[in-house]
Design an enzyme around this catalytic site. Structure first.
Site, PDB file in Angstrom:
ATOM      1  N   SER A 164      -0.989   3.829  11.193  1.00 30.30           N
ATOM      2  CA  SER A 164      -0.681   2.772  10.232  1.00 30.30           C
ATOM      3  C   SER A 164      -1.401   1.465  10.540  1.00 30.30           C
ATOM      4  CB  SER A 164       0.834   2.514  10.209  1.00 30.30           C
ATOM      5  OG  SER A 164       1.259   1.960  11.444  1.00 30.30           O
ATOM      6  N   THR A 200       2.589  -0.690   8.978  1.00 33.65           N
ATOM      7  CA  THR A 200       2.224  -2.054   9.326  1.00 33.65           C
ATOM      8  C   THR A 200       2.957  -2.402  10.611  1.00 33.65           C
ATOM      9  OG1 THR A 200       2.102  -2.602   6.959  1.00 33.65           O
ATOM     10  CG2 THR A 200       2.256  -4.446   8.460  1.00 33.65           C
ATOM     11  N   THR A 202      -2.323  -4.311   9.609  1.00 32.81           N
ATOM     12  CA  THR A 202      -2.101  -3.009   8.983  1.00 32.81           C
ATOM     13  C   THR A 202      -3.414  -2.334   8.600  1.00 32.81           C
ATOM     14  OG1 THR A 202      -0.877  -1.911   7.193  1.00 32.81           O
ATOM     15  CG2 THR A 202      -2.016  -3.934   6.637  1.00 32.81           C
ATOM     16  N   ARG A 212      -8.362  -2.278  -2.057  1.00 36.09           N
ATOM     17  CA  ARG A 212      -6.965  -2.702  -2.220  1.00 36.09           C
ATOM     18  C   ARG A 212      -6.513  -3.494  -1.011  1.00 36.09           C
ATOM     19  NH1 ARG A 212      -1.910  -1.846   0.832  1.00 36.09           N
ATOM     20  NH2 ARG A 212      -0.204  -2.065  -0.642  1.00 36.09           N
ATOM     21  N   VAL A 213      -5.873  -4.615  -1.257  1.00 34.89           N
ATOM     22  CA  VAL A 213      -5.304  -5.448  -0.206  1.00 34.89           C
ATOM     23  C   VAL A 213      -3.820  -5.612  -0.506  1.00 34.89           C
ATOM     24  CG1 VAL A 213      -5.242  -7.774   0.757  1.00 34.89           C
ATOM     25  CG2 VAL A 213      -7.436  -6.649   0.386  1.00 34.89           C
ATOM     26  N   GLY A 214      -2.990  -5.373   0.469  1.00 32.58           N
ATOM     27  CA  GLY A 214      -1.549  -5.526   0.295  1.00 32.58           C
ATOM     28  C   GLY A 214      -1.068  -6.897   0.703  1.00 32.58           C
ATOM     29  N   ASP A 215       0.142  -6.953   1.212  1.00 23.32           N
ATOM     30  CA  ASP A 215       0.740  -8.244   1.561  1.00 23.32           C
ATOM     31  C   ASP A 215       0.349  -8.749   2.943  1.00 23.32           C
ATOM     32  OD1 ASP A 215       2.216  -6.054   2.610  1.00 23.32           O
ATOM     33  OD2 ASP A 215       3.910  -7.372   3.013  1.00 23.32           O
ATOM     34  N   THR A 253       7.238  -5.332   6.512  1.00 21.40           N
ATOM     35  CA  THR A 253       6.518  -4.063   6.444  1.00 21.40           C
ATOM     36  C   THR A 253       7.081  -3.283   5.260  1.00 21.40           C
ATOM     37  OG1 THR A 253       8.069  -2.904   7.926  1.00 21.40           O
ATOM     38  CG2 THR A 253       6.177  -3.983   8.952  1.00 21.40           C
ATOM     39  N   GLY A 254       6.255  -2.404   4.705  1.00 22.44           N
ATOM     40  CA  GLY A 254       6.710  -1.611   3.570  1.00 22.44           C
ATOM     41  C   GLY A 254       5.799  -1.819   2.373  1.00 22.44           C
ATOM     42  N   GLY A 280       3.702  -3.349  -0.009  1.00 19.24           N
ATOM     43  CA  GLY A 280       3.129  -4.687  -0.040  1.00 19.24           C
ATOM     44  C   GLY A 280       3.176  -5.353  -1.393  1.00 19.24           C
TER      45      GLY A 280
END
Length: 353
Positions: free
Chosen positions: A89, A201, A219, A229-232, A252-253, A255
């Site tokens: 992860s 993450t 992460t 793609r970019v998450g939080d 975490t989780g 995003g």
């Protein structure tokens, strides 16, 4: 040494072998400082992390008690996972995007100086948390992405490496083989192990005896994501946030759901209003559910995804909460240990995504 160096000064120092390294910390924000007598502590020292950060909180706490800066400490903690090929992860060995390329995200925030740094879609560099710290320390920017982030890291001495391990590649190939019954790949036999579409993450937050607070989140993002793609995690205020007057929080989780509520920032703001860390995390989760699209909820209104928050305040109180039962890691001054999170719902829906 000044709080910041120009890039020219840093490169000159590196060339001469005089770059500052304290307690084995590359690019340390400051030399270690002796702790005040315990009777004069402004806070109970704490390091808190997601459940995969048991080693991280141990490392961070040890460094804080040796006088290290809080941001240096938490980054050295999460680097353990970034460099672990068995953690799919984060960092090296992280699961790749849909094209089989590992893209990493990270952000950090330093309470004492009120500065932040982040990188997104970073390829070929094992420790994005360190690169995020350098963005904070040596530039007037906060977020660098993609090829520019990689070039920046290489300029500061990081080595470009292949981050896709054999095991992560095999997981990706199995996912691709069963992607669509109408594509050109043959389905993997049902007897063969197939992985779900995991997220992963590590977030770590810490407070020192003098009350200084910092946070970091790093992460490899959503497995098999759309390239780019970019998450939080690299979004300051979402993946993590620090206010040295109040505390820090991270997540975490899923995003996208966290970005929608600016969850790191919102959790710190809940603590500003007087909520304890655990209650602040729960309140942010309630906001997440309220902001979720109907397609992300079951008919009875429960989320089809997972999301966790972790928080500390300036006094050294800590807490964590999740949508469904989960765990988190903390070093509370006695030992590094796993504890249960508070949670909104007792059981996940039968089919989650």
């Amino acid at each position: 040494m000044r709080e910041t160096l120009s890039r020219r000064e840093f490169l000159a120092a590196t060339t001469s072998g005089a770059a500052v390294v304290t307690l084995g910390i590359p690019h340390a924000l400051r030399p270690p400082m002796p702790l005040p007598p315990s009777s004069g502590w402004a806070a109970k020292p704490i390091a808190i992390s997601s459940a995969n950060g048991l080693r991280a909180v141990q490392k961070a706490f040890d460094l804080i008690m040796r006088g290290a800066d809080t941001l240096d400490a938490v980054i050295e903690g999460v680097k353990i996972q970034e460099l672990d090929p068995n953690d799919h992860s984060v960092g090296y060995g992280g699961l790749p995007n849909a094209e089989g390329v590992v893209q990493l995200d990270a952000s950090c925030m330093h309470g004492p100086t009120r500065r932040a740094g982040a990188v997104g879609a970073l390829e070929g560099i094992k420790t994005p948390s360190e690169v995020a710290k350098l963005v904070m320390k040596y530039t007037n920017h906060i977020l660098l992405v993609g090829e520019g982030a990689k070039r920046f890291a290489l300029q500061y001495g990081f080595k470009e490496e292949n981050l896709l391990t054999d095991e992560a590649r095999e997981i990706w190939l199995h996912w691709r083989a069963n992607l669509n019954p109408d594509d050109d790949y043959l389905d993997v036999p049902e007897a063969e192990h197939m992985v779900a579409r995991p997220t992963g993450t590590i977030n770590c937050n810490a407070v020192a005896p003098n009350g200084d607070v910092s946070s970091v989140t790093t992460t490899s993002g959503l497995a098999f994501k759309i390239p780019g793609r970019v998450g939080d995690s690299p979004i300051v205020g979402a993946g993590e946030y620090t206010d040295n007057d109040i505390g820090a929080a991270g997540s975490t989780g899923r995003g996208e759901s966290n970005i929608m509520v600016c969850g790191g920032f919102l959790t710190v703001e809940h603590m500003r209003r007087g909520l304890k860390p655990t209650d602040a995390c729960l309140e942010t989760l309630r906001r997440v559910v309220k902001m979720s699209e109907s397609r992300l909820l079951t008919p009875d209104g429960r989320p089809k995804f997972s999301l966790n928050y972790y928080a500390i305040n300036k006094r050294g109180e800590f807490g964590a909460a999740s949508l469904y039962p989960s765990r988190f890691a903390v070093h509370d001054g006695t030992e590094a240990k796993l504890l249960d999170t508070a949670h909104l719902y007792e059981r996940e829906p039968a089919a989650t995504h």
